[in-house]
Motif scaffolding. Structure first.
Motif, PDB file in Angstrom:
ATOM      1  N   SER A   8       0.841  -1.194   0.000  1.00  0.00           N
ATOM      2  CA  SER A   8       0.000   0.000   0.000  1.00  0.00           C
ATOM      3  C   SER A   8       0.878   1.246   0.000  1.00  0.00           C
ATOM      4  CB  SER A   8      -0.912   0.013   1.223  1.00  0.00           C
ATOM      5  OG  SER A   8      -1.808  -1.063   1.165  1.00  0.00           O
ATOM      6  N   ASP A  10       0.416   5.437   0.336  1.00  0.00           N
ATOM      7  CA  ASP A  10      -0.519   6.509   0.658  1.00  0.00           C
ATOM      8  C   ASP A  10      -0.771   7.396  -0.549  1.00  0.00           C
ATOM      9  OD1 ASP A  10      -0.771   5.655   3.253  1.00  0.00           O
ATOM     10  OD2 ASP A  10       0.757   7.024   4.034  1.00  0.00           O
ATOM     11  N   GLY A  11      -2.039   7.685  -0.795  1.00  0.00           N
ATOM     12  CA  GLY A  11      -2.419   8.565  -1.879  1.00  0.00           C
ATOM     13  C   GLY A  11      -2.384   7.922  -3.249  1.00  0.00           C
ATOM     14  N   LEU A  12      -2.004   6.640  -3.324  1.00  0.00           N
ATOM     15  CA  LEU A  12      -1.888   5.988  -4.631  1.00  0.00           C
ATOM     16  C   LEU A  12      -2.775   4.755  -4.721  1.00  0.00           C
ATOM     17  CD1 LEU A  12      -0.409   6.321  -7.299  1.00  0.00           C
ATOM     18  CD2 LEU A  12       1.437   4.940  -6.379  1.00  0.00           C
ATOM     19  N   LYS A  14      -3.701   0.473  -2.831  1.00  0.00           N
ATOM     20  CA  LYS A  14      -3.378  -0.618  -1.921  1.00  0.00           C
ATOM     21  C   LYS A  14      -2.654  -1.724  -2.674  1.00  0.00           C
ATOM     22  CE  LYS A  14      -7.244   0.151   1.164  1.00  0.00           C
ATOM     23  NZ  LYS A  14      -8.423  -0.448   1.783  1.00  0.00           N
TER      24      LYS A  14
END
Length: 148
Positions: A8, A10-12, A14
């Motif tokens: 995962s 962040d902001g992209l 999982k």
């Protein structure tokens, strides 16, 4: 460039998601850091397997969190602490103290970071919010009693 995420980000997305990112971001950060690999037909199948395993794990964690919530909402947790004559504690009851008391009294393992509390500084009944899963949030009643 299309890449498959190995973990995962962040902001992209999982783990197992196929995402489109800038070529430089993929070549200079995601791929060298081991967070992603370039998408291809075989990689798409692998990504689907990663997503399925993630969904199964998430469903299991959600069920465990809901079961934990049903057990803890109805059970007050008692913590003994030294206090002065006016009911003020010498120090405070921290989230680590609450986690330890929950483990001892309810036989449930919580993470300290799953609790939100500034620290309890007085005797009496207090509510501490627990969020062991992003979809599960519940109050825990903490009874602080005085010891000698």
């Amino acid at each position: 460039m299309n890449v498959v995420l190995r973990e995962s980000v962040d902001g992209l997305g999982k783990k197992g998601d196929v995402v489109e990112v800038a070529d430089g971001y993929a070549r200079n950060f995601l791929i060298p850091a081991g967070k992603a690999f370039k998408s291809s037909a075989g990689a798409e199948r692998q990504a689907e397997r990663m997503r399925r395993s993630r969904e199964l794990r998430d469903a299991k964690e959600l069920a465990e969190a809901q079961e934990m919530a049903s057990r803890l909402v109805s059970t007050p947790i008692h913590i003994a602490a030294r206090a002065g004559a006016e009911g003020k504690l010498f120090g405070s009851v921290t989230t680590a103290d609450v986690v330890r008391a929950v483990a001892e009294q309810a036989n449930i393992m919580l993470e300290r970071k799953a609790l939100s509390s500034e620290g309890i500084k007085e005797l009496g009944s207090h509510m501490v919010t627990a969020k062991p899963h992003p979809e599960v949030e519940f109050p825990i009643t903490v009874e602080v009693i005085a010891t000698q």
